[in-house]
Design an enzyme around this catalytic site. Structure first.
Site, short mmCIF file in Angstrom:
data_model
loop_
_atom_site.label_atom_id
_atom_site.label_comp_id
_atom_site.label_asym_id
_atom_site.label_seq_id
_atom_site.Cartn_x
_atom_site.Cartn_y
_atom_site.Cartn_z
N LEU A 4 -4.07 -1.75 -1.26
CA LEU A 4 -4.05 -3.05 -1.92
C LEU A 4 -4.77 -4.01 -0.98
O LEU A 4 -4.28 -4.32 0.10
CB LEU A 4 -2.62 -3.53 -2.17
CG LEU A 4 -2.47 -4.91 -2.82
CD1 LEU A 4 -3.02 -4.89 -4.23
CD2 LEU A 4 -1.00 -5.34 -2.83
N ASP A 58 -5.59 -6.24 9.99
CA ASP A 58 -4.63 -5.80 11.00
C ASP A 58 -4.63 -4.29 11.24
O ASP A 58 -4.14 -3.82 12.26
CB ASP A 58 -3.22 -6.27 10.63
CG ASP A 58 -2.83 -5.92 9.20
OD1 ASP A 58 -3.63 -5.28 8.49
OD2 ASP A 58 -1.72 -6.33 8.78
N CYS A 89 0.85 -1.18 0.00
CA CYS A 89 0.00 0.00 0.00
C CYS A 89 0.90 1.24 0.00
O CYS A 89 2.12 1.13 0.00
CB CYS A 89 -0.91 0.02 1.22
SG CYS A 89 -2.09 -1.36 1.32
N ASN A 118 0.87 1.18 6.03
CA ASN A 118 1.37 0.34 4.96
C ASN A 118 2.18 -0.78 5.58
O ASN A 118 3.12 -0.52 6.34
CB ASN A 118 2.26 1.15 4.00
CG ASN A 118 3.04 0.26 3.05
OD1 ASN A 118 2.54 -0.76 2.60
ND2 ASN A 118 4.27 0.66 2.75
N GLY A 119 1.82 -2.03 5.29
CA GLY A 119 2.60 -3.13 5.85
C GLY A 119 1.76 -4.34 6.17
O GLY A 119 0.64 -4.52 5.66
#
Length: 262
Positions: A52, A102, A2, A77-78
């Site tokens: 994403l 998450d 992302c 992001n992750g």
């Protein structure tokens, strides 16, 4: 993968929303499934995100994500490998979740544990959280610096992004000749250097806190992987091999959390 962007300025105007949207659009390739921006013009702050979809495919998982009490706003992001365990811990504290991913776990974890949540996260991440009550923004990067996070500070403007290109929408960019020299010699620029002047690669294991009222910023180290390594010379070769095998097996299993079929 992302992408996130964010900016804070004491001279907010009507163009802030346009600028944040333009920065976020530059990251479309990182998150082709969805994207949105959130702007608080009175506070001069904005967040953008490109998504994403992997785990929670519903619109409930969209970002920027607001907490149930609307105090916190998060872009992330992750991937957090232990989010299911953290989710159970938070549910035991009375937290009710509306998503299965998450992202909301990070948001709820910060609401309950503050910056301590970063030490509980096992995974790779770059994120920014706005605390609308305390009027501050917190940005953080995972201990190993796996996920990128760039910071540009110019006068009364502070901007963060997953890549350097979006920052060109906020201020002209110039080549950093010191970083370029290192890049040509070593194929990477060390420390906080990036390829562009005035843009730093934010270190892993660190978080940046900015007061929205004064503009004063502080940095905190929440994790250093080298500090956790304590060699045990008493361990046998067999035990060492068994520990390594268990660690690799667990790591691979955790990393497969977000694998999807084709």
């Amino acid at each position: 993968m992302c992408g996130l962007t964010g900016c804070w300025t004491k001279k907010a105007d009507a163009t802030l929303h346009v600028s944040v949207r333009a920065m976020s659009a530059t990251l479309n390739h990182r998150g082709p499934d969805a994207g949105a921006v959130w702007v608080d013009k009175p506070e001069g702050i904005g967040l953008g995100h490109r998504r994403l979809k992997v785990i929670d495919l519903s619109e409930n998982g969209a970002q920027p994500m607001h907490s149930a009490c609307n105090r916190y706003v998060l872009v992330f992001n992750g991937e957090i490998y232990n989010f299911r365990t953290l989710r159970k811990n938070l549910q035991a504290l009375g937290v009710r979740f509306r998503t299965t991913g998450d992202t909301e776990v990070i948001l709820a974890g910060y609401a309950h544990w503050g910056r301590e949540v970063f030490t509980r996260l096992e995974g790779m991440f770059a994120l920014a959280i706005v605390d609308r009550y305390q009027k501050k923004i917190i940005a953080a990067r995972d201990p190993f610096g796996i996920k990128p996070l760039y910071v540009m500070r110019r006068g009364k403007l502070t901007t963060i992004s997953s890549e350097m290109r979006p920052l060109a929408h906020m201020s002209p960019l110039e080549v950093d000749h010191a970083a370029l020299s290192e890049l040509l010699v070593f194929r990477f620029a060390a420390g906080r250097l990036s390829n562009l002047s005035g843009i730093e690669s934010f270190p892993g294991g660190m978080c940046l806190s900015i007061c929205l009222e004064s503009g004063h910023s502080k940095e905190f180290r929440f994790d250093n992987p080298l500090d956790t390594f304590v060699p045990d010379n008493r361990i046998t070769k067999e035990d060492a091999l068994a520990l390594c095998s268990d660690a690799v097996t667990k790591s691979v299993r955790d990393h497969l959390e977000s694998d999807v079929g084709y």
